[in-house]
Design a protein around this motif. Structure first.
Motif, PDB file in Angstrom:
ATOM      1  N   TYR A 166      -4.459  -8.652   2.373  1.00 25.09           N
ATOM      2  CA  TYR A 166      -4.876  -7.995   3.712  1.00 25.09           C
ATOM      3  C   TYR A 166      -3.881  -8.525   4.804  1.00 25.09           C
ATOM      4  N   LEU A 167      -3.393  -9.649   4.653  1.00 29.96           N
ATOM      5  CA  LEU A 167      -2.489 -10.115   5.737  1.00 29.96           C
ATOM      6  C   LEU A 167      -1.197  -9.214   5.675  1.00 29.96           C
ATOM      7  N   GLY A 168      -0.590  -8.851   4.537  1.00 24.60           N
ATOM      8  CA  GLY A 168       0.465  -8.042   4.390  1.00 24.60           C
ATOM      9  C   GLY A 168       0.301  -6.834   4.970  1.00 24.60           C
ATOM     10  N   GLY A 169      -0.825  -6.128   4.361  1.00 24.77           N
ATOM     11  CA  GLY A 169      -1.214  -4.814   4.766  1.00 24.77           C
ATOM     12  C   GLY A 169      -1.471  -4.508   6.311  1.00 24.77           C
ATOM     13  N   GLU A 170      -2.152  -5.545   6.927  1.00 24.21           N
ATOM     14  CA  GLU A 170      -2.361  -5.595   8.350  1.00 24.21           C
ATOM     15  C   GLU A 170      -1.066  -5.634   9.175  1.00 24.21           C
ATOM     16  N   TYR A 171      -0.128  -6.397   8.527  1.00 27.12           N
ATOM     17  CA  TYR A 171       1.239  -6.541   9.204  1.00 27.12           C
ATOM     18  C   TYR A 171       1.822  -5.268   9.188  1.00 27.12           C
ATOM     19  N   ARG A 202      -5.299  -1.923   0.586  1.00 30.17           N
ATOM     20  CA  ARG A 202      -5.954  -0.601   0.839  1.00 30.17           C
ATOM     21  C   ARG A 202      -6.957  -0.779   2.238  1.00 30.17           C
ATOM     22  N   GLU A 203      -7.708  -1.968   2.111  1.00 29.00           N
ATOM     23  CA  GLU A 203      -8.663  -2.140   3.324  1.00 29.00           C
ATOM     24  C   GLU A 203      -8.070  -2.507   4.426  1.00 29.00           C
ATOM     25  N   ALA A 204      -6.925  -3.128   4.487  1.00 28.80           N
ATOM     26  CA  ALA A 204      -6.327  -3.440   5.669  1.00 28.80           C
ATOM     27  C   ALA A 204      -5.809  -2.102   6.231  1.00 28.80           C
ATOM     28  N   LEU A 205      -5.024  -1.486   5.540  1.00 26.87           N
ATOM     29  CA  LEU A 205      -4.675  -0.085   6.054  1.00 26.87           C
ATOM     30  C   LEU A 205      -5.655   0.689   6.662  1.00 26.87           C
ATOM     31  N   ASP A 241       5.763   6.010   5.181  1.00 31.29           N
ATOM     32  CA  ASP A 241       5.912   5.123   6.397  1.00 31.29           C
ATOM     33  C   ASP A 241       5.846   3.581   5.652  1.00 31.29           C
ATOM     34  N   ILE A 242       5.222   3.395   4.607  1.00 31.61           N
ATOM     35  CA  ILE A 242       4.835   2.236   4.492  1.00 31.61           C
ATOM     36  C   ILE A 242       4.868   2.075   2.895  1.00 31.61           C
ATOM     37  N   VAL A 243       5.260   1.230   2.190  1.00 33.12           N
ATOM     38  CA  VAL A 243       5.408   0.946   0.633  1.00 33.12           C
ATOM     39  C   VAL A 243       4.666  -0.680   0.493  1.00 33.12           C
ATOM     40  N   VAL A 266      11.356   3.022   6.646  1.00 28.42           N
ATOM     41  CA  VAL A 266      10.394   2.904   5.610  1.00 28.42           C
ATOM     42  C   VAL A 266      10.032   1.300   5.755  1.00 28.42           C
ATOM     43  N   ILE A 267       8.766   0.848   6.060  1.00 31.09           N
ATOM     44  CA  ILE A 267       8.166  -0.523   5.609  1.00 31.09           C
ATOM     45  C   ILE A 267       7.992  -1.063   4.448  1.00 31.09           C
ATOM     46  N   ILE A 268       8.535  -1.812   3.965  1.00 32.55           N
ATOM     47  CA  ILE A 268       8.541  -2.333   2.656  1.00 32.55           C
ATOM     48  C   ILE A 268       8.081  -3.460   2.749  1.00 32.55           C
ATOM     49  N   VAL A 269       6.975  -3.908   2.016  1.00 29.03           N
ATOM     50  CA  VAL A 269       6.308  -5.324   1.848  1.00 29.03           C
ATOM     51  C   VAL A 269       6.249  -5.736   0.640  1.00 29.03           C
TER      52      VAL A 269
END
Length: 342
Positions: A166-171, A202-205, A241-243, A266-269
């Motif tokens: 969630y932290l990563g998705g939120e960022y 998923r829930e953060a996004l 935009d995000i992976v 593209v934002i890659i985490v």
């Protein structure tokens, strides 16, 4: 009368001597005075002999998901360090890969059949299957990195995978902004850790108004992730935009495909925070990685396994934490990682 008095005197002397003998016997038979009861109900001496003399007889079995990856080398390093610090014997094993399910199950069966095993630590590849293999063993069982629905579990030690993802998705969502489009590349579908990370991402996004356009699974492999990412970019007309990735290996493959497609924003985490992943963040190939504390996981797992073997209380869930590594803290964290394997 004189004869009677003489007989009485003699009898009194015999009784007195008997009493003295009884008192002396009691004084010399008190070996229990310098012992105390432990939590397990056993007795242990209270002399100057340190507990390590007792702990040196403890044998902890540890089976990880594999020993052939950088991430698991940190967990293994923590396991070994704890064994040395605590003065216990640690039997550390792991299958050839994170998909070698039968190999891990065979390792579990063999290890649990050992008569001198005092505690068992396992990071299950397939939680449900592993629980079945463990069965009703009397040895204390602890799970590390990945939890499992085992009724007699002593403790789970590891990252709260949902919270960390969630932290990563939120960022990523905050950085991309509302209305962005994201894809998630998971690990092994059905694996507890992978599923929890996917859910956290998923829930953060969704909470920040980012659309999840696709979810695919790369089984932790960089090459498979590169192929998946290439196909996703084609099917989505490069509109990504995000992976968000299940681990740093997957992020490495995804970033390769993104670079080959000529995309630069593209934002890659990634996830795990291994040296290669953190270096990629420092070099600008990843935007971020969610770093776990694998060394601490391994160390704590052995530490708590020893406590359980000695009958001590252990918390049922120990969260070893996670942080988001970005370009701002990558170099500092990289130096810390390197020190763990020296």
């Amino acid at each position: 009368m004189k004869k009677i008095l003489a007989l009485l005197t003699a009898a009194m002397m015999i009784v007195g001597l008997t009493a003295c003998g009884s008192t002396e016997s009691k004084t010399t038979s008190k070996p229990e005075e310098n012992k105390e009861t432990t939590n397990s109900g056993e007795t242990s001496g209270t002399s100057e002999t340190p507990e390590k003399a007792e702990d040196s007889n403890i044998r902890v079995g540890v089976i990880l998901k594999t020993l052939s990856s950088e991430y698991w080398s940190y967990v293994a390093a923590g396991v070994k360090q704890a064994g040395e610090d605590l003065g216990v014997t640690v039997d550390l094993q792991g299958p050839a890969s994170e998909t070698a399910y039968d190999e891990q199950n065979n390792m579990i069966e063999t290890m649990l059949s050992s008569p001198d095993l005092d505690a068992f630590v396992i990071s299950p590849l397939q939680p449900e299957s592993v629980v079945s293999v463990i069965g009703d063993t009397k040895v204390p069982v602890l799970f590390v990195d990945t939890d499992a629905p085992y009724d007699n579990k002593i403790s789970y030690i590891g990252t709260g995978n949902y919270q960390a993802a969630y932290l990563g998705g939120e960022y990523a969502a905050k950085k991309a902004g509302k209305g962005a489009k994201a894809v998630i590349i998971g690990g092994v579908q059905g694996n507890t850790s992978s599923d929890e990370r996917e859910k956290g991402y998923r829930e953060a996004l969704e909470a920040y108004g980012v659309e999840v356009a696709a979810v695919q699974y790369a089984e932790g492999l960089a090459d498979k992730a590169a192929s998946i990412m290439e196909n996703l970019l084609t099917s989505l007309d490069n509109d990504v935009d995000i992976v968000l990735c299940n681990n740093d290996e997957i992020a490495t493959g995804a970033s390769r495909a993104v670079e080959q497609a000529g995309l630069s924003d593209v934002i890659i985490v990634g996830f795990d925070g291994i040296q290669a992943g953190v270096q990629n963040v420092a070099d600008g190939k990843f935007t971020a990685t969610v770093a776990q504390s694998p060394f601490d996981m391994g160390y704590t797992a052995v530490e708590k396994a020893v406590a359980a073997a000695k009958g001590e209380d252990v918390m049922t869930y120990i969260d070893t934490g996670a942080i988001v590594i970005t370009s701002e803290n990558a170099e500092t964290y990289l130096a810390e990682l390197k020190s763990k394997l020296n």
